[in-house]
Design a protein around this motif. Structure first.
Motif, short mmCIF file in Angstrom:
data_model
loop_
_atom_site.label_atom_id
_atom_site.label_comp_id
_atom_site.label_asym_id
_atom_site.label_seq_id
_atom_site.Cartn_x
_atom_site.Cartn_y
_atom_site.Cartn_z
N VAL A 187 0.80 -1.30 -0.15
CA VAL A 187 0.02 -0.11 -0.01
C VAL A 187 0.90 1.24 -0.24
CG1 VAL A 187 -1.67 1.35 1.19
CG2 VAL A 187 -1.99 -1.28 1.35
N LEU A 188 0.65 2.48 -1.03
CA LEU A 188 1.37 3.44 -0.94
C LEU A 188 0.45 4.36 -0.47
CD1 LEU A 188 4.05 4.87 -1.52
CD2 LEU A 188 3.21 5.11 -4.14
N LEU A 189 0.45 4.84 0.62
CA LEU A 189 -0.62 5.58 1.39
C LEU A 189 -0.21 7.03 1.97
CD1 LEU A 189 -3.33 5.37 3.22
CD2 LEU A 189 -1.83 4.42 5.10
N ASP A 190 -0.94 8.22 1.39
CA ASP A 190 -0.51 9.60 1.56
C ASP A 190 -1.00 9.67 3.05
OD1 ASP A 190 -0.23 12.05 1.25
OD2 ASP A 190 -2.27 12.64 0.50
N LEU A 191 -0.36 10.68 3.65
CA LEU A 191 -0.60 10.83 5.02
C LEU A 191 -1.86 12.13 5.35
CD1 LEU A 191 2.65 11.62 7.15
CD2 LEU A 191 0.67 9.81 7.50
N VAL A 192 -1.89 13.01 4.46
CA VAL A 192 -3.05 14.17 4.57
C VAL A 192 -4.05 13.83 3.59
CG1 VAL A 192 -3.15 16.52 4.64
CG2 VAL A 192 -1.03 15.52 5.65
N MET A 193 -5.14 13.50 3.83
CA MET A 193 -6.40 13.46 3.17
C MET A 193 -7.60 13.76 3.87
SD MET A 193 -5.37 9.61 1.63
CE MET A 193 -5.37 8.93 3.17
N PRO A 194 -8.88 13.78 3.20
CA PRO A 194 -9.92 14.15 3.74
C PRO A 194 -10.66 12.89 4.35
CG PRO A 194 -10.12 14.33 1.45
CD PRO A 194 -8.79 14.20 1.70
N PRO A 242 -1.91 -7.52 10.22
CA PRO A 242 -0.70 -7.11 11.00
C PRO A 242 0.47 -7.09 9.83
CG PRO A 242 -1.96 -8.80 12.57
CD PRO A 242 -2.59 -8.63 11.11
N ASP A 243 0.30 -7.96 8.87
CA ASP A 243 1.60 -8.25 7.97
C ASP A 243 1.54 -7.37 7.00
OD1 ASP A 243 2.64 -10.50 9.60
OD2 ASP A 243 1.50 -11.61 8.71
N ALA A 244 0.53 -6.53 6.94
CA ALA A 244 0.25 -5.61 5.60
C ALA A 244 1.73 -4.68 5.47
CB ALA A 244 -0.72 -4.75 5.78
N ARG A 245 2.04 -4.40 4.13
CA ARG A 245 3.19 -3.69 3.88
C ARG A 245 2.71 -2.31 3.34
NH1 ARG A 245 4.41 -8.89 1.31
NH2 ARG A 245 6.21 -9.86 2.51
N VAL A 246 2.88 -1.53 4.19
CA VAL A 246 2.36 -0.14 3.98
C VAL A 246 3.78 0.84 3.86
CG1 VAL A 246 1.16 1.77 4.65
CG2 VAL A 246 0.38 -0.73 5.12
N VAL A 247 3.58 1.76 2.82
CA VAL A 247 4.68 2.78 2.68
C VAL A 247 4.04 4.02 2.61
CG1 VAL A 247 6.31 3.65 0.96
CG2 VAL A 247 6.29 1.42 1.38
N ILE A 248 4.43 4.90 3.57
CA ILE A 248 3.80 6.13 3.76
C ILE A 248 4.17 7.21 2.73
CG2 ILE A 248 3.52 8.42 5.36
CD1 ILE A 248 2.15 5.71 6.13
N LEU A 249 3.39 7.90 2.23
CA LEU A 249 3.83 9.15 1.26
C LEU A 249 3.34 10.43 1.97
CD1 LEU A 249 4.48 9.49 -1.73
CD2 LEU A 249 2.19 9.22 -2.34
N SER A 250 4.46 11.43 1.85
CA SER A 250 4.13 12.43 2.66
C SER A 250 4.84 13.77 1.95
CB SER A 250 4.68 12.68 4.02
OG SER A 250 5.86 12.58 4.43
N GLN A 284 7.63 15.28 9.36
CA GLN A 284 8.85 14.06 9.87
C GLN A 284 8.29 13.56 10.98
OE1 GLN A 284 11.49 13.16 8.24
NE2 GLN A 284 11.65 11.69 9.58
N ASN A 285 7.59 14.23 12.02
CA ASN A 285 7.09 13.44 13.44
C ASN A 285 5.87 12.76 12.95
OD1 ASN A 285 8.55 15.03 14.85
ND2 ASN A 285 7.30 16.82 15.29
N ASP A 286 5.11 13.03 12.13
CA ASP A 286 3.94 12.03 11.77
C ASP A 286 4.51 10.69 10.81
OD1 ASP A 286 1.85 13.70 12.29
OD2 ASP A 286 1.93 14.82 10.48
N ILE A 287 5.43 11.01 10.16
CA ILE A 287 6.50 9.88 9.56
C ILE A 287 6.86 8.87 10.59
CG2 ILE A 287 8.28 9.06 8.21
CD1 ILE A 287 7.72 11.78 6.47
N GLU A 288 7.34 9.42 11.71
CA GLU A 288 8.02 8.66 12.60
C GLU A 288 6.87 7.85 13.32
OE1 GLU A 288 10.63 11.15 15.04
OE2 GLU A 288 11.95 11.60 13.16
N GLU A 289 5.78 8.48 13.70
CA GLU A 289 4.73 7.97 14.42
C GLU A 289 4.34 6.67 13.43
OE1 GLU A 289 0.40 8.73 15.91
OE2 GLU A 289 1.72 10.50 15.68
#
Length: 122
Positions: free
Chosen positions: A53-60, A76-84, A89-94
């Motif tokens: 999953v390629l997942l944006d952080l800021v969305m409605p 729990p084994d889902a492979r998610v990559v955050i897009l920001s 940076q704080n949100d990414i680290e979280e």
């Protein structure tokens, strides 16, 4: 022939989804589906069961952090990559602490995207 890894692409920007989908296809991935917000992403994940999953952080409606939590709760084994964007940076680290595999900064660099996604699959 090995099947191409499937990706669920989630971003509220249609233009970014179109660009990323093109880059993913050129890099040997298959776009399994596209979501405009985190709620759609978690619903589509359950239906499509993509490899990544390629997942944006800021969305409605439902942001990436909430979508990440829902996806990981379901799998729990889902492979998610955050897009920001820069400055999150704080949100990414979280998100990394929550279980995201990695992250990509916007604008997306095609070589970096391919490398990060292949690493997330490994």
């Amino acid at each position: 022939m090995t099947a191409r890894p499937t990706v669920l692409l989630c971003d509220d920007s249609r233009a970014l989804r179109m660009l990323a989908a093109s880059q993913l296809e050129e890099s040997g991935f298959q776009v399994a589906g596209e979501a405009r917000n985190g709620l759609e992403a978690s619903e589509l994940y359950a239906t499509l069961k993509p490899d990544l999953v390629l997942l944006d952080l800021v969305m409605p409606e439902c942001d990436g952090r909430r979508a990440l939590a829902a996806i990981l709760q379901a799998d729990p084994d889902a492979r998610v990559v955050i897009l920001s964007s820069l400055g999150a940076q704080n949100d990414i680290e979280e998100c990394l602490k929550m279980g995201a595999r990695s992250y990509l900064q916007k604008p997306i660099d095609p070589e970096a995207m391919e490398r990060v996604l292949r690493d997330a699959l490994a």
